[in-house]
Structures are given as C-alpha cells and as structure tokens.
Design an enzyme around this catalytic site. Structure first.
Site, PDB file in Angstrom:
ATOM      1  CG  HIS A   1      28.883  46.033  42.031  1.00 20.53           C
ATOM      2  ND1 HIS A   1      28.005  45.138  42.671  1.00 20.53           N
ATOM      3  CD2 HIS A   1      28.899  47.177  42.469  1.00 20.53           C
ATOM      4  CE1 HIS A   1      27.459  46.109  43.326  1.00 20.53           C
ATOM      5  NE2 HIS A   1      27.979  47.129  43.195  1.00 20.53           N
TER       6      HIS A   1
ATOM      7  CG  MET B   1      31.569  37.295  34.362  1.00 13.80           C
ATOM      8  SD  MET B   1      32.482  37.882  35.983  1.00 13.80           S
ATOM      9  CE  MET B   1      34.026  38.545  35.086  1.00 13.80           C
TER      10      MET B   1
ATOM     11  CG  HIS C   1      28.426  37.769  47.539  1.00  9.48           C
ATOM     12  ND1 HIS C   1      28.721  38.288  48.723  1.00  9.48           N
ATOM     13  CD2 HIS C   1      27.658  38.367  46.672  1.00  9.48           C
ATOM     14  CE1 HIS C   1      28.142  39.503  48.508  1.00  9.48           C
ATOM     15  NE2 HIS C   1      27.448  39.480  47.522  1.00  9.48           N
TER      16      HIS C   1
ATOM     17  CG  ASP D   1      24.799  39.876  39.430  1.00  6.17           C
ATOM     18  OD1 ASP D   1      23.617  40.535  39.108  1.00  6.17           O
ATOM     19  OD2 ASP D   1      25.646  40.173  39.901  1.00  6.17           O
TER      20      ASP D   1
HETATM   21  N1  COA Z   1      34.803  32.119  38.857  1.00  2.59           N
HETATM   22  C1  COA Z   1      36.072  31.462  38.862  1.00  2.59           C
HETATM   23  N2  COA Z   1      36.872  31.429  40.048  1.00  2.59           N
HETATM   24  C2  COA Z   1      36.279  32.198  40.978  1.00  2.59           C
HETATM   25  C3  COA Z   1      35.203  33.080  40.802  1.00  2.59           C
HETATM   26  C4  COA Z   1      34.323  33.110  39.647  1.00  2.59           C
HETATM   27  N3  COA Z   1      33.337  33.458  39.662  1.00  2.59           N
HETATM   28  N4  COA Z   1      34.970  33.725  41.970  1.00  2.59           N
HETATM   29  C5  COA Z   1      35.844  33.378  42.573  1.00  2.59           C
HETATM   30  N5  COA Z   1      36.852  32.611  42.254  1.00  2.59           N
HETATM   31  C6  COA Z   1      38.089  32.045  42.707  1.00  2.59           C
HETATM   32  C7  COA Z   1      39.300  33.239  42.591  1.00  2.59           C
HETATM   33  O1  COA Z   1      39.552  32.834  41.328  1.00  2.59           O
HETATM   34  C8  COA Z   1      40.023  32.861  43.624  1.00  2.59           C
HETATM   35  O2  COA Z   1      40.953  31.590  43.311  1.00  2.59           O
HETATM   36  P1  COA Z   1      42.420  31.570  43.940  1.00  2.59           P
HETATM   37  O3  COA Z   1      42.402  31.625  45.439  1.00  2.59           O
HETATM   38  O4  COA Z   1      42.734  30.144  43.320  1.00  2.59           O
HETATM   39  O5  COA Z   1      43.222  32.583  43.213  1.00  2.59           O
HETATM   40  C9  COA Z   1      39.242  32.395  44.816  1.00  2.59           C
HETATM   41  O6  COA Z   1      37.860  31.982  44.260  1.00  2.59           O
HETATM   42  C10 COA Z   1      38.915  33.519  45.911  1.00  2.59           C
HETATM   43  O7  COA Z   1      38.301  34.612  44.811  1.00  2.59           O
HETATM   44  P2  COA Z   1      38.509  36.187  45.106  1.00  2.59           P
HETATM   45  O8  COA Z   1      38.355  37.006  43.639  1.00  2.59           O
HETATM   46  O9  COA Z   1      39.787  36.374  45.696  1.00  2.59           O
HETATM   47  O10 COA Z   1      37.219  36.744  45.809  1.00  2.59           O
HETATM   48  P3  COA Z   1      36.733  38.194  46.135  1.00  2.59           P
HETATM   49  O11 COA Z   1      35.835  38.079  47.404  1.00  2.59           O
HETATM   50  O12 COA Z   1      37.865  39.234  45.948  1.00  2.59           O
HETATM   51  O13 COA Z   1      35.794  38.158  44.818  1.00  2.59           O
HETATM   52  C11 COA Z   1      33.910  38.312  43.498  1.00  2.59           C
HETATM   53  C12 COA Z   1      34.315  38.114  45.019  1.00  2.59           C
HETATM   54  C13 COA Z   1      32.413  38.488  43.457  1.00  2.59           C
HETATM   55  C14 COA Z   1      34.647  39.515  42.897  1.00  2.59           C
HETATM   56  C15 COA Z   1      34.431  37.115  42.687  1.00  2.59           C
HETATM   57  O14 COA Z   1      33.645  36.030  43.218  1.00  2.59           O
HETATM   58  C16 COA Z   1      33.874  37.330  41.238  1.00  2.59           C
HETATM   59  O15 COA Z   1      34.910  37.943  40.468  1.00  2.59           O
HETATM   60  N6  COA Z   1      32.889  36.751  40.770  1.00  2.59           N
HETATM   61  C17 COA Z   1      32.646  36.831  39.306  1.00  2.59           C
HETATM   62  C18 COA Z   1      31.858  38.194  39.046  1.00  2.59           C
HETATM   63  C19 COA Z   1      30.659  38.340  39.744  1.00  2.59           C
HETATM   64  O16 COA Z   1      29.635  37.193  39.519  1.00  2.59           O
HETATM   65  N7  COA Z   1      30.320  39.560  40.287  1.00  2.59           N
HETATM   66  C20 COA Z   1      28.797  39.634  41.053  1.00  2.59           C
HETATM   67  C21 COA Z   1      28.815  39.733  42.355  1.00  2.59           C
HETATM   68  S1  COA Z   1      27.501  39.731  43.380  1.00  2.59           S
END
Ligand code: COA
Length: 373
Positions: A219, A254, A258, A309
């Site tokens: 987050h 990171m 989204h 971010d």
């Molecule tokens: N880097 C690498 N791979 C990523 C990624 C990232 N930042 N974000 C998503 N993915 C990939 C996942 O590994 C997953 O791949 P898979 O299906 O092969 O396992 C796929 O994309 C779907 O991701 P998922 O984590 O299931 O999506 P989510 O909706 O649950 O997660 C976030 C959303 C934001 C938590 C996720 O994109 C993330 O962890 N981002 C990094 C943290 C971040 O920037 N947070 C701030 C959000 S505003």
C-alpha cells in the site's frame, strides 16, 4: 511471497460512498464529482481537504478561514513532544505517526462525535508537526517550533524539514502531490478506518489503524521501496538488466500495478511530469532516466504501469526529503480522505462484519490430556 489469486475481496462492492470514484468507466479518479486533473490544475490542497470534508468547494472567505484554522492547530502538547523524544531514533516514522496519533487521542480525546470535524482538522494540521518534530529531534538534535505561519500544509512540512520556507516550485509540487494522495475510495487503509468507525469507536482509533494499514509496502510503503530500487542502479542500462532479472526471479517491483486500475494510474502522468521538472532543476542525470528505464521494462515485459508511488519517490528525493519520510507524507495527505470516510460511515452506520468460508477441520472429538500423545 505467496499470493492468493482469488481472494483479497477483489471486485467486491463492500459499501456505498459519495466521496470518490476510482477507475470508473467515463469518470476515472474523481473527488466529490471533480476530476483529479481539474483539481491538480486549479485547486490547492486545503481546498481539496475542505471539499472532501464538506462535500462542496469552499468560498474565498471560507478557504482563508480554513487555512487560518489549520495554521492555529500546529503546536503539539508538551506530553506528546516528550513521547516523540522518547521514541528511539531508529524507529520507522510511520510507527512514530501511529503512536503520535494514538497519544493525541489520549491527550485530546474526541468525546462527543459532534466534535469530529475539529478532530479531523487537528490531525490534518498536527501530522506534519508530529513527524517533523521527531525527525529533527533525532536527526539534528533540535527541538523545532512546529507552529510556523506558513499558509499551506505543504509549506509547513518543507519549512520544518529545511528550517526555511520552501521556494514556490517545491511548495506547489508537494501541494499537488498531497492532492493526488488525498483520497482513493475503499483502499486498504480507508477500509480499515471505516471498519473501526463502524464499531462506534473513536476517531483516533480509526486513524491509528489506518496508518498501520498504509504502512505496508503493498500500500503506501511502496514509494519508499520504489526509491530504494531506483537508487540501486547507476544507469538506465543497468536498471533494465536488473529489473529483468528481478522479474525472472518473480520478485515484485514496487510502484507498479494496481488492484483497480487496469491500463494506467491517472496520478502517474502528473507525478512523472513533476519528477522530470525537479530532475532538471537539480541537474540530475541518473535517477529520472533510471526511473524511465524501469517503467519501460515493466511495460514491455509485464504490461504493468507505474502507479502513484513510483515517480513520487524520485520527486520527493529531488526536494531533499529523506526516503523514510515518504510514506508519512502520504499520511499527511490521506488523513483528509480517511476523515471524510469516517464522517460518512458514522452518518449511516452499520457494523461491518463479513462472513468467512470455513476451510478448517471437521468437528473433532475432545481428547483429555492423558489420552494425547
Ligand atoms: N511487480 C511484478 N509483478 C507484479 C506486480 C509488480 N509490482 N504487480 C502485479 N504483478 C503480477 C503478479 O506477480 C501477478 O502475476 P502472476 O499472475 O503471474 O502471479 C499478477 O501481476 C497479478 O498481481 P496480483 O498481486 O494478483 O494483483 P493484486 O491486484 O492482488 O495486487 C498490487 C495489486 C498493487 C498489490 C500489486 O500490483 C503489487 O504488489 N504492486 C507492488 C506494490 C505497490 O506498488 N503498491 C502500491 C499500490 S498503489
């Protein structure tokens, strides 16, 4: 890290709100019906805070009075300053903010919910003071005066950090960043605040919990993690190679991806523009270009876009803000959205208590201690 592909309440409508839309067809990101682009181009952060809290834009006199009110609420009680001095220097500032909020709730308890708007304004005015008083005490051994006469939250924050009022480019850049971070519908920290408020608990408890939720790198903590990533690389070429290797190891990058947006994060183009401008001002030849290289690889390899971010990290860095203060800035902004959601939850309250699908053992026969191995 294992990730649950079906859980996380993705796509579940968990309540109604009049405050914000995120990624809705034909609407995008709006606060109280105003497009984020219009707010960034025309509003100041205090105007946006007022809009979120009251549901309408302030008039000129109301805005001036609101700025004055916030400025009058920046001083911290002695007992809170003592607590901040006692918190160890190696504590993460998000933990400092969580404690600061909770202690303020002890010293200035909300009492009657009728005073909730004053509590919201007090937290909005005091959060920059809390984090900066602790930071300057431990980093520089200084007991700073937090009651500055700056007329904006952004100016107050940068003034306390650098011991001088900021130039207009930096002040307005932070001001816009505060607008972009102010509100985002039912994200994890806001939902935390609403769940707490729905038990009819007090304002400070709702916000303390929200700070805890925002702290995590999935987050709000992502902006700090993004900066640590960007700083690792000496050149765009090294960044492209390094990030490809990280992706091959299935590491999360990171600042990308989204839960709700599928094609882009509307806040990113604004942050990217501001980061570029500050990179030029700072004569930076590395961090901005490294950031662009990472963004390109993430798009080419994963079709993942930068979220709010990613470019805010380098942008804050160019303003001389230490990395560990990045997520606290998010708190200084999002307190406005959290507060609006607490008001909304309380106005039509229902305890939030969902159900779970049980996956544990079937009913078991009780075994006395003597019969167990
Ligand atoms: N880097 C690498 N791979 C990523 C990624 C990232 N930042 N974000 C998503 N993915 C990939 C996942 O590994 C997953 O791949 P898979 O299906 O092969 O396992 C796929 O994309 C779907 O991701 P998922 O984590 O299931 O999506 P989510 O909706 O649950 O997660 C976030 C959303 C934001 C938590 C996720 O994109 C993330 O962890 N981002 C990094 C943290 C971040 O920037 N947070 C701030 C959000 S505003």
């Amino acid at each position: 890290m294992s990730r649950n592909k079906t859980g996380g309440l993705a796509g579940v409508v968990a309540g109604r709100t009049e405050i914000c839309t995120v990624g809705k067809e034909g609407a995008g990101l709006t606060y109280r019906g105003y497009d984020i682009g219009d707010l960034v181009d025309n509003a100041c952060f205090e105007e946006v805070a007022y809009l979120l809290h009251h549901g309408r834009l302030p008039g000129a006199r109301e805005l001036a009075a609101y700025r004055e009110k916030l400025a009058s609420l920046r001083a911290l009680p002695g007992a809170l300053r003592q607590t901040l001095e006692a918190i160890p220097a190696d504590t993460h500032p998000m933990d400092v903010m969580r404690t600061g909020c909770s202690v303020l709730g002890n010293l200035e308890p909300e009492g009657d919910f009728a005073a909730q708007r004053d509590v919201a304004d007090r937290l909005l005015a005091a959060f920059p003071s809390i984090v900066m008083y602790w930071h300057r005490f431990h980093a520089d051994g200084k007991r700073i005066e937090t009651a500055t006469d700056d007329d904006s939250v952004a100016g107050h924050f940068l003034h306390m950090l650098h011991d001088a009022p900021p130039g207009e480019l930096h002040r307005r850049t932070l001001d816009i960043s505060l607008i972009l971070y102010a509100e985002h519908e039912f994200n994890a920290s806001t939902f935390t605040a609403r769940v707490t408020a729905a038990t009819l608990s007090d304002f400070h408890s709702a916000i303390t919990g929200a700070i805890g939720a925002l702290r995590g790198p999935l987050h709000g903590g992502a902006n700090e993690a993004a900066m640590e990533l960007i700083e690792r690389f000496d050149s765009p070429q090294a960044a492209a190679i390094g990030v490809r290797e990280m992706l091959a190891r299935r590491e999360l990058i990171m600042g990308f991806g989204h839960r709700v947006y599928t094609r882009s994060d509307p806040r990113n183009s604004v942050n990217k523009r501001m980061s570029k401008r500050l990179a030029e001002e700072a004569g930076d030849d590395r961090l901005y270009r490294v950031s662009e290289a990472i963004e390109q690889v993430m798009w080419d390899e994963k079709k993942l876009f930068a979220n709010a971010d990613f470019y805010s990290a380098s942008m804050y860095h160019f303003m001389g803000i230490p990395t560990y203060l990045f997520t606290p800035i998010f708190v200084c902004s999002r307190i406005t959205g959290w507060s609006a959601h607490v008001f909304e939850q309380r106005a039509d309250n229902k305890l939030i208590r969902p159900a779970a699908e049980y996956t544990g053992p079937r009913l078991q026969t009780w075994a006395p201690l003597s019969a167990r191995v």
